[in-house]
Design an enzyme around this catalytic site. Structure first.
Site, PDB file in Angstrom:
ATOM      1  N   THR A 122      46.568  51.429  40.405  1.00 56.94           N
ATOM      2  CA  THR A 122      46.142  50.251  39.299  1.00 56.94           C
ATOM      3  C   THR A 122      46.708  48.926  39.942  1.00 56.94           C
ATOM      4  O   THR A 122      48.129  48.999  40.160  1.00 56.94           O
ATOM      5  CB  THR A 122      46.550  50.586  38.094  1.00 56.94           C
ATOM      6  OG1 THR A 122      46.154  52.013  37.558  1.00 56.94           O
ATOM      7  CG2 THR A 122      46.232  49.554  37.036  1.00 56.94           C
ATOM      8  N   GLU A 151      41.509  54.706  39.275  1.00 62.75           N
ATOM      9  CA  GLU A 151      41.559  55.921  38.550  1.00 62.75           C
ATOM     10  C   GLU A 151      41.566  55.954  37.108  1.00 62.75           C
ATOM     11  O   GLU A 151      42.074  55.080  36.495  1.00 62.75           O
ATOM     12  CB  GLU A 151      42.937  56.879  39.062  1.00 62.75           C
ATOM     13  CG  GLU A 151      44.091  56.206  38.982  1.00 62.75           C
ATOM     14  CD  GLU A 151      44.721  56.166  37.401  1.00 62.75           C
ATOM     15  OE1 GLU A 151      44.044  57.177  36.743  1.00 62.75           O
ATOM     16  OE2 GLU A 151      45.853  55.607  37.085  1.00 62.75           O
ATOM     17  N   CYS A 263      50.819  54.005  31.918  1.00 59.24           N
ATOM     18  CA  CYS A 263      49.802  53.398  32.020  1.00 59.24           C
ATOM     19  C   CYS A 263      49.759  52.126  31.116  1.00 59.24           C
ATOM     20  O   CYS A 263      49.706  50.955  31.470  1.00 59.24           O
ATOM     21  CB  CYS A 263      48.164  54.022  32.020  1.00 59.24           C
ATOM     22  SG  CYS A 263      48.104  55.020  33.475  1.00 59.24           S
TER      23      CYS A 263
END
Length: 433
Positions: A122, A151, A263
């Site tokens: 990312t 992803e 995340c």
């Protein structure tokens, strides 16, 4: 196809194992010699349901291998995925791209023949251009293309997400690179998984925008839950009603102690920093980050209030340390902030988690780790459900009651019904109900 994956962390291992299961020949490379040696022995360093079996099967079939030889991996691969970490940079919150840049430099030096270099990590908008520059500097004659392929894996369901994705995002304007990427994902084309091709910047931003939007839904329903508590409404009924609207949908509308993990916290922060660089304020995302940060500590205060506004010397049992079930990841888990808030208030904390104790113990001190929920509950003033592991959904509440000193169940995931808890003579504290 011959595929190299640089980085044997969460994304790298899941991606590499799944690509191998598609029938590709995959080599995962990592600079950590100890981790690589363990993987070669079939020892998987992370907990992800089904991953150990998938790795074992594809290693036995000769389609998956592990090495520390990055140059050799690049020379033997048609496609090289960069799947290294991009943590928040200390001091300013930007995504730390040092691992990506280091990998790009080594990849560039080793390229022989046309190679597609794919950022699976990312990364902020513009990273693909930087990777391209680094490779060109390291090897001016290299024949390559840089593609963004973010992803969208949920921890605990990553293999299913990879093999049956909502979408596959491919960012490139290079026809040769696009043809290669279509071949990489050909098994999913056959399954009619949606493949979205766009330019590289759009693909990079799509990942951040997706995570920010999901984080927004969580923060939104948590604030609605607070309003429900003041007005006598039930957030579960409210969430069900609004989730039936197809424009909204039911997912990520579960009130709780806030989001965490590897995340959402770092990606929302990185998006804000990128927006600041481009002088485009993201006021909604700013509010989401602020709301979520405040909520975790607020849950600690809620527990203190539930046991009489004086936690000093009292024992509190925490059930769940990971940020979600089916993972061992405790990064930015609400449980960590809650425990720290309880300790600041003078409480003694016992905790149980099926998978997260080892990771939590690296950041927490003075916590007694139990081998079961019932051991954690022994002589506790309150039992607090923080993570909705399946085993916490079917607790023997009578046994929990008999273990406790005081009878307070704080259910931060709303997995029990008030009536069944209060019928046992226990005080029930939920979220938004």
């Amino acid at each position: 196809m011959k595929i190299g994956v640089v980085g044997s962390g969460y994304v790298g291992l899941v991606s590499g194992a799944c690509f191998a299961d598609f029938g590709h020949e995959v080599t995962c490379v990592d600079i950590d010699e100890e981790k690589t040696a363990a993987l070669c022995r079939g020892e998987v360093p992370i907990f992800e349901p089904g991953l150990d079996t998938l790795i074992e099967r594809n290693m036995a079939a000769g389609r998956l291998s592990f090495t520390t030889d990055l140059a050799g991996t690049v020379r033997g691969s048609e496609v090289v995925f960069i799947a290294v970490g991009t943590p928040s940079r200390r001091g300013d919150g930007h995504a730390d791209l040092s691992y990506v840049e280091s990998a790009a430099r080594e990849i560039g030096a080793a390229i022989e023949g046309f190679t597609v270099v794919v950022t699976k990590s990312t990364v902020p908008v513009g990273t693909g251009e930087r990777v391209e520059e680094i490779i060109r500097e390291a090897n001016p004659d290299a024949d390559f293309a840089v593609v963004s392929n973010p992803e969208f894996l949920r921890e605990g369901a990553a293999i299913s997400d990879f093999k049956r994705p909502d979408r596959i995002v491919i960012g490139s304007d290079n026809p040769r690179a696009l043809e290669v990427m279509r071949e990489v994902y050909r098994p999913l084309f056959l399954n009619k998984s949606p493949v979205v091709e766009m330019n590289r910047s759009s693909a990079e931003l799509a990942k951040y925008a997706s995570n920010a939007f999901l984080a927004t839904k969580i923060a939104f329903i948590n604030e609605i839950a607070d309003l429900c508590e003041k007005t006598g409404a039930d957030v579960q009924n409210v969430a069900h009603a609004i989730g039936l609207d197809k424009r909204i949908g039911p997912k990520f509308l579960h009130a709780g102690p806030g989001y965490g993990g590897s995340c959402f916290p770092k990606d929302t922060l990185a998006l804000l920093k990128t927006a600041q660089d481009y002088e485009v304020p993201q006021l909604i995302v700013e509010s989401v980050v602020s709301s979520n940060d405040k909520r975790k500590r607020a849950m600690g205060r809620r527990i203190v209030h539930a046991i009489g506004d004086n936690a000093r010397g009292k024992k509190v049992a925490i059930l769940g340390l990971t940020f979600k079930p089916e993972t061992d990841d405790t990064r930015d888990s609400p449980a960590i902030a809650i425990i720290q808030a309880l300790q600041d208030a003078g409480a003694k904390v016992a905790a149980y988690d099926p998978q997260g104790v080892e990771q939590a113990s690296m950041v927490l001190t003075d916590v007694d780790y139990a081998s079961s929920p019932y051991e954690a509950a022994q002589d506790a003033e309150a039992v607090v459900i923080v993570t909705e592991w399946d085993e916490f959904r079917a607790l023997d509440l009578s046994r929990i009651r008999d273990c406790m000193r005081d009878l307070v169940l704080v259910d931060l995931r709303n997995i029990y019904h008030r009536q069944e808890v209060e019928r046992l003579g226990m005080k029930y504290v939920a979220v938004g109900r």
